[in-house]
Design a protein around this motif. Sequence first.
Motif, mmCIF file in Angstrom:
data_model
loop_
_atom_site.group_PDB
_atom_site.id
_atom_site.type_symbol
_atom_site.label_atom_id
_atom_site.label_comp_id
_atom_site.label_asym_id
_atom_site.label_seq_id
_atom_site.Cartn_x
_atom_site.Cartn_y
_atom_site.Cartn_z
ATOM 1 N N ASN A 58 0.940 -1.022 -0.128
ATOM 2 C CA ASN A 58 0.074 -0.004 0.080
ATOM 3 C C ASN A 58 0.907 1.173 -0.130
ATOM 4 O O ASN A 58 1.423 1.659 0.883
ATOM 5 C CB ASN A 58 -0.944 0.054 1.202
ATOM 6 C CG ASN A 58 -1.665 1.376 1.316
ATOM 7 O OD1 ASN A 58 -1.979 1.889 0.183
ATOM 8 N ND2 ASN A 58 -2.563 1.350 2.101
ATOM 9 N N ALA A 59 1.317 1.761 -1.318
ATOM 10 C CA ALA A 59 2.324 2.658 -1.494
ATOM 11 C C ALA A 59 1.803 4.282 -0.444
ATOM 12 O O ALA A 59 2.549 4.932 -0.206
ATOM 13 C CB ALA A 59 2.211 3.336 -2.972
ATOM 14 N N ASP A 60 0.522 4.284 -0.413
ATOM 15 C CA ASP A 60 0.013 5.528 0.300
ATOM 16 C C ASP A 60 0.655 5.623 1.757
ATOM 17 O O ASP A 60 0.683 6.714 2.512
ATOM 18 C CB ASP A 60 -1.647 5.306 0.473
ATOM 19 C CG ASP A 60 -1.964 5.842 -0.807
ATOM 20 O OD1 ASP A 60 -1.495 6.419 -1.646
ATOM 21 O OD2 ASP A 60 -3.238 5.475 -1.046
ATOM 22 N N THR A 61 0.846 4.681 2.518
ATOM 23 C CA THR A 61 1.376 4.290 3.826
ATOM 24 C C THR A 61 2.822 4.464 4.014
ATOM 25 O O THR A 61 3.257 4.744 5.025
ATOM 26 C CB THR A 61 0.760 3.072 4.378
ATOM 27 O OG1 THR A 61 1.524 2.109 3.801
ATOM 28 C CG2 THR A 61 -0.369 2.814 4.198
ATOM 29 N N PHE A 62 3.620 4.545 2.732
ATOM 30 C CA PHE A 62 5.000 4.804 2.993
ATOM 31 C C PHE A 62 5.425 6.117 3.152
ATOM 32 O O PHE A 62 6.203 6.722 2.478
ATOM 33 C CB PHE A 62 5.611 4.110 1.898
ATOM 34 C CG PHE A 62 5.634 2.603 2.093
ATOM 35 C CD1 PHE A 62 4.545 1.866 1.883
ATOM 36 C CD2 PHE A 62 6.807 1.925 2.283
ATOM 37 C CE1 PHE A 62 4.592 0.419 1.933
ATOM 38 C CE2 PHE A 62 7.005 0.429 2.307
ATOM 39 C CZ PHE A 62 5.884 -0.185 2.353
ATOM 40 N N THR A 63 4.969 6.985 4.230
ATOM 41 C CA THR A 63 5.150 8.158 4.566
ATOM 42 C C THR A 63 6.333 8.328 5.452
ATOM 43 O O THR A 63 6.490 7.243 6.039
ATOM 44 C CB THR A 63 3.682 8.899 5.102
ATOM 45 O OG1 THR A 63 3.681 8.037 6.365
ATOM 46 C CG2 THR A 63 2.649 9.066 4.326
ATOM 47 N N PRO A 64 7.205 9.109 5.485
ATOM 48 C CA PRO A 64 8.193 9.308 6.478
ATOM 49 C C PRO A 64 7.696 9.005 8.072
ATOM 50 O O PRO A 64 8.595 8.302 8.545
ATOM 51 C CB PRO A 64 8.544 10.985 6.470
ATOM 52 C CG PRO A 64 8.098 11.346 5.240
ATOM 53 C CD PRO A 64 6.883 10.645 4.680
#
Lengths: 349, 631
Positions: free
Chosen positions: B111-117
């Motif tokens: 889930n690319a959206d969750t790869f936040t800093p």
Amino acid sequence: MAETKAAPPALTRKDFISDQIVRWCPGCGDFAILAQTQKFLPTLNIPREKFVFISGIGCASRFPYYVDTYGFHSIHGRAPAIATGVKCANPDLSVWVVTGDGDSLSIGTNHLIHALRRNIGINILLFNNEVYGLTKGQTSPTSRMGTKTKSTPYGSIQEPMIPVSIALAAEATFVARTFDTNLDHLSEMLLRAARHKGTAFIEILQNCKVFNDGAFADITERSHREETTLTLSHGKPLIFGKEKNKGIRVRGYVPEIVEFEPGRAPPEILVHDERHPDSSLAYLLSKLYTPKFPAPIGVFRDVERPTYEELMSQQIEAVKKTRPADLQALIAGSETWQVPAQRDAEEGA
Amino acid sequence: MADTKPKPVETLESVTIRFAGDSGDGIQLSGTQFTTATAMSGNDLSTLPDFPAEIRAPAGTLPGVSSFQIHFSSKDILTPGDEPQVLIAMNPAALKAHVKDVVSGGILILNADTFTPQNLEKAGYKSNPLEDGSLADYRVIPVPLSTLTANTLEDTALKRTHIDRCKNFFALGIMYWLYDRPLEPTLDWIQKKFQKMPEISEANSKALHAGYAFGETTELFQSHYHVGKAPIKPGKYRKITGNEATAFGLIAASQLSGRTLFYGSYPITPASDILHELAKHKNFGVKTFQAEDEIAAVGAAIGASFAGHIGVTGTSGPGVALKSEAIGLAVSTELPLIVLNIQRGGPSTGLPTKTEQADLLQAYGGRNGESPVAILAPATPSDCFDMTIQAVRIALKYMTPVVLLSDGYLANGAEPWKIPDVSSLPPLPRLNASDPDGFFPFKRDPETLARLWALPGTPGLEHRIGGLEKADITGNVSYEPENHERMVHLRAEKIQRIAREIPPTEILGPHQGKLLVVGWGSSYGAIASAAQNMQKQGLEVAAVHVRYLNPFPPDLGRILKNYEQILVPEMNLGQFLLLLRAHYLVPAVGLNKVKGQPFKVSEIENKILQMLGKKETSDGGNKSRAARANA
């Protein structure tokens, strides 16, 4: 003979005496309680096979061996749990738990209070002798402050529990207190317990001749009994004393003794109401105890509430009416699939 | 969308997929739904749910990660798979916790959206694995699941938080497309589950469809996969977990014996689901009792058994510890009692949601005095059904406590189950005593040594039982030295006679040879698979799985002597091994794993190869790592 078939001969005390030698110490208060129970059981007109006596561990817990009914001498503190299983399995039985202060107010307190809050249809007789007898004399949860025992040679430093208070706090529907040497009163309490629907709890003050002789002499001794006990009677004012010249009233939240001229009780004397739906007043009475107050004897509370086994059966019967007991359907569940007997060659393989 | 050409379909024999995400991401639900759809597709399958003990550990952290692995195949399979080929990770923490298990070259759907800093930091990543090249060994497919779900549901009146919760269905839709699963079972489930919340129901269905369509159209996937139907015996099937099968086994035993089932229990992971399941089925007259504690639960079961019901208590290891004294009471009073121990990692509170087999010796001897009980252990989730019925049968027939050792892996793991025809199940007769003539409470059946079961309420059979030693036959309290010794032997002998109930032990593979793998409980799948694989390589390796741990099967001793070496894999430090060596004086060796995880097939294979001299060490990797660490 035909008549006897229609109505079997009434049971007598002898029918409830087992062939086992009673192994309590001479002079133990348990003898009187046993004899009185054996005398009282036939009066209930319940067939002997319907009685079950269940106990934990301790002197009192040897009781079932001496009564010729079904009996189960279980493990320390657990009698109410085992009795709960028996009563759930067969609500038709008359189930009696015999326990002591150590058995059901130390190791088994959890089971005691939960049986009471469930209102399972069992009768609990708690023989309170304020000492551990079978282990030869240690302090018990009901031993009073300062009591010197083998485990407390310098006196007990723990506040005692009041069995009746514990029972009331657990919302017991029937709570009473009596003592071993007051046989008529004991009988009356047993009878009322037997007639009560739900859990009936009776604390029986009982003398331990060997390890705590005279523990209740300050309450039950015949010479001063009228001054040191308060006989509870539903609808009657709380009056005691040889001259019937003392009563209990409440100021603020605090009970106190008022003295008056015999026959001229002031109106503020509390009138006992064992059927009050709220247990607060009964709880207040449970706190009256020697030496400041006379110890109340009799029924503190007697109210009705559905029993656990009744509610359990009702739920089962209600569900049975709406859903048949189809084992095949149960194990199949709602999501099944059929694997055909002859399968085509796997496509694309 | 309408213009897309259908993508090519590749056929695979088996696939292992792992779903991973926050406890709140609906991972167990996604896994369960995927399992149902897979079962309905006719594959053989095996699952391994794995979740934290905390209900909602902080979102995005490693302790909060929950996972669900499913292995499905067009062949007969026995385990949930060693290494997943596909990992669906709903956040960086899920990736971090599970990526090391994924087979090299495997697919990572993230889930690319969750790869936040912020999330990367929570998961302990110093740099973004999507960018730093650390995932070069895998096929990484980043999908902005949250954004896509939000776009799909932008027209709905739902709040953003509710919309985001639908993303697991979007992900599931992708997986259904990728592995050619039918949507219908899940759509039906959504409809039923959210009947009272039509907006949520619609949103979840929409997300599932949208995920499916996304798989079909996106450039990210070049092809999708087909796993053919497995050659399963014809019949009607369902998917079943061990706890469900155990509950059904109890109800079946109640019906087969004509006795009411009484289940006393206190909530504990991973056993509580049995209480939940049984509480639903009051139409079978089942009495469930949620007691104030573990001791009351077993006490009430003993009381119910005294009064003629089938008394059962269910718990996990810590609960059994509390019940020990009461189980001893049932041994002494010789009442039927079934104790379900759904084992978990120990000691003490241990690993509440993880599996282990370390309570065998507790069951065997965890009570004061000589206090023998029968011990049975199911091998697979569906085997829990049969072994539970067998446990009840033995308890009633021999008037004894029986401990059933299941575990967390069996409890929550699922497999397809060919639904048995209940009319073919043998009845469980057990008579109550009724004749007062010559009645004694401890008079025994000469065959089984079971005493008479005289229920309160039966005229003329009034008697007393209890935990004090009883005189033989009369049941009176007795402290006689000779009597005590006789009673101790009688109770032991009674348990030994249960061996007559044990069917011949099935041997998987050659009946003699180089090596025999002996297992018990939930490690069956891994052991049987390993033995089969070794046999395919031409090695003389056989396996037996012991379902009766006390007494042992009467033919076990003879079987053990037919092999040069004996290997005993178990999820403890060698408890079964100890018993086998003591009973049969055989030089068996253990393979022990206590990681809260079931055995991998390869772990057992490696050990076998090592024992046969085909491989230098069984755990070369670990060893060299350890050596490096020490260097």
